[in-house]
Every structure is written in C-alpha cells, then in structure tokens.
Design a protein around this motif. Sequence first.
Motif, mmCIF file in Angstrom:
data_model
loop_
_atom_site.group_PDB
_atom_site.id
_atom_site.type_symbol
_atom_site.label_atom_id
_atom_site.label_comp_id
_atom_site.label_asym_id
_atom_site.label_seq_id
_atom_site.Cartn_x
_atom_site.Cartn_y
_atom_site.Cartn_z
ATOM 1 N N THR A 80 0.313 0.351 -3.555
ATOM 2 C CA THR A 80 0.315 -0.693 -4.568
ATOM 3 C C THR A 80 -1.029 -1.390 -4.491
ATOM 4 O O THR A 80 -1.712 -1.313 -3.468
ATOM 5 C CB THR A 80 1.445 -1.722 -4.358
ATOM 6 O OG1 THR A 80 1.242 -2.381 -3.115
ATOM 7 C CG2 THR A 80 2.804 -1.059 -4.352
ATOM 8 N N TYR A 81 -1.413 -2.055 -5.527
ATOM 9 C CA TYR A 81 -2.733 -2.669 -5.583
ATOM 10 C C TYR A 81 -2.656 -4.119 -5.149
ATOM 11 O O TYR A 81 -2.619 -4.399 -3.959
ATOM 12 C CB TYR A 81 -3.357 -2.416 -6.944
ATOM 13 C CG TYR A 81 -3.743 -0.977 -7.095
ATOM 14 C CD1 TYR A 81 -2.842 -0.027 -7.584
ATOM 15 C CD2 TYR A 81 -4.982 -0.531 -6.655
ATOM 16 C CE1 TYR A 81 -3.190 1.316 -7.647
ATOM 17 C CE2 TYR A 81 -5.339 0.814 -6.731
ATOM 18 C CZ TYR A 81 -4.429 1.727 -7.222
ATOM 19 O OH TYR A 81 -4.772 3.056 -7.278
ATOM 20 N N ALA A 82 -2.624 -5.070 -6.052
ATOM 21 C CA ALA A 82 -2.462 -6.451 -5.608
ATOM 22 C C ALA A 82 -1.087 -6.607 -4.964
ATOM 23 O O ALA A 82 -0.084 -6.096 -5.468
ATOM 24 C CB ALA A 82 -2.592 -7.405 -6.783
ATOM 25 N N MET A 83 -1.074 -7.286 -3.824
ATOM 26 C CA MET A 83 0.192 -7.538 -3.127
ATOM 27 C C MET A 83 0.284 -9.020 -2.815
ATOM 28 O O MET A 83 -0.720 -9.675 -2.526
ATOM 29 C CB MET A 83 0.288 -6.703 -1.863
ATOM 30 C CG MET A 83 0.327 -5.202 -2.130
ATOM 31 S SD MET A 83 0.814 -4.245 -0.688
ATOM 32 C CE MET A 83 2.579 -4.584 -0.653
ATOM 33 N N ALA A 84 1.489 -9.527 -2.842
ATOM 34 C CA ALA A 84 1.678 -10.969 -2.706
ATOM 35 C C ALA A 84 2.914 -11.281 -1.885
ATOM 36 O O ALA A 84 3.777 -10.425 -1.672
ATOM 37 C CB ALA A 84 1.810 -11.608 -4.086
ATOM 38 N N ALA A 126 -4.473 1.751 4.926
ATOM 39 C CA ALA A 126 -4.168 3.049 5.538
ATOM 40 C C ALA A 126 -2.680 3.168 5.862
ATOM 41 O O ALA A 126 -2.131 4.271 5.899
ATOM 42 C CB ALA A 126 -4.991 3.234 6.805
ATOM 43 N N LYS A 127 -2.045 2.020 6.079
ATOM 44 C CA LYS A 127 -0.621 2.009 6.410
ATOM 45 C C LYS A 127 0.227 1.480 5.259
ATOM 46 O O LYS A 127 1.442 1.325 5.424
ATOM 47 C CB LYS A 127 -0.378 1.153 7.658
ATOM 48 C CG LYS A 127 -1.066 1.671 8.907
ATOM 49 C CD LYS A 127 -0.772 0.780 10.107
ATOM 50 C CE LYS A 127 -1.451 1.332 11.357
ATOM 51 N NZ LYS A 127 -1.203 0.450 12.540
ATOM 52 N N ASN A 128 -0.395 1.222 4.120
ATOM 53 C CA ASN A 128 0.330 0.652 2.970
ATOM 54 C C ASN A 128 1.130 -0.579 3.404
ATOM 55 O O ASN A 128 2.342 -0.695 3.137
ATOM 56 C CB ASN A 128 1.276 1.683 2.344
ATOM 57 C CG ASN A 128 0.540 2.788 1.619
ATOM 58 O OD1 ASN A 128 -0.533 2.571 1.064
ATOM 59 N ND2 ASN A 128 1.104 3.977 1.628
ATOM 60 N N ALA A 129 0.461 -1.490 4.092
ATOM 61 C CA ALA A 129 1.146 -2.655 4.634
ATOM 62 C C ALA A 129 0.390 -3.934 4.297
ATOM 63 O O ALA A 129 -0.836 -3.941 4.150
ATOM 64 C CB ALA A 129 1.286 -2.525 6.152
ATOM 65 N N VAL A 130 1.139 -5.012 4.185
ATOM 66 C CA VAL A 130 0.569 -6.339 3.994
ATOM 67 C C VAL A 130 1.243 -7.272 4.982
ATOM 68 O O VAL A 130 2.408 -7.063 5.353
ATOM 69 C CB VAL A 130 0.739 -6.817 2.539
ATOM 70 C CG1 VAL A 130 2.205 -7.021 2.192
ATOM 71 C CG2 VAL A 130 -0.048 -8.087 2.283
#
Length: 121
Positions: free
Chosen positions: A28-32, A72-76
Amino acid sequence: QVQLIESGGGLVQAGDSLRLSCAASGRTYAMAWFRQAPGKEREFVAVISWGGNSIYYADSVKGRFTISRDNAKNAVFLQMNSLKPEDTAVYYCAGRDSNKPDTSSNAYSYWGQGTQVTVSS
C-alpha cells in the motif's frame, strides 16, 4: 485486496510508551493510523507516504507519537510515548493505493481490525 493486521496494543499507565505495528499482506502507498474512543468519531492520528518524506500528525499527538514504515516488510509502526488517559482508544491501521498522505478516513480503502490501547491515570 490488501489485508492489514495491527498488534501491540495493551493496558499501560500514564507516561508509559507503546509501539503499535501493522502488517500488510501486500503493498500500500500512503499508510495512516486512526483511533476511535468510546462514543466518539474515528479521528486521524498520523500518516506517512511511501518514501517516508511526507509525514503528518494530529496536533494532539505531535511531539509524542512517531510514525514509521518498513516497505521491505510491508509494515507501518506507531511509537507512542508519554501516553495520556485521553489516548485511550481502539487504534486502526489504514492504507490506500494513492501516495497522497490524506488525513480523512474516507480516503483509505484498506483497514485493520483495530487494537485496543488503554491508558490508566
């Protein structure tokens, strides 16, 4: 369809810290991060763009919370310091296919199930 899973919530005392994590099943791009307290509307907390060069915070958490991501881990992540009782809420991770760091919940297509954060006084 991207799935988001939050973790890291819990019960802490005022002044303590917590680190929330959100794992995405895809890019995903912007994450919130948003939060919702009992009886209140869901509110914006923080947002980060894909490259991390655009970051915004709600005034209520500025200087105490830090949003970051590991693409790299698709994490926020959301590092929460100096927690206050008024930070008590269910915290939701959200993602969108646009890289525009929007503060409106309506802009996000992907949502996690939420993680409870409770801060006692």
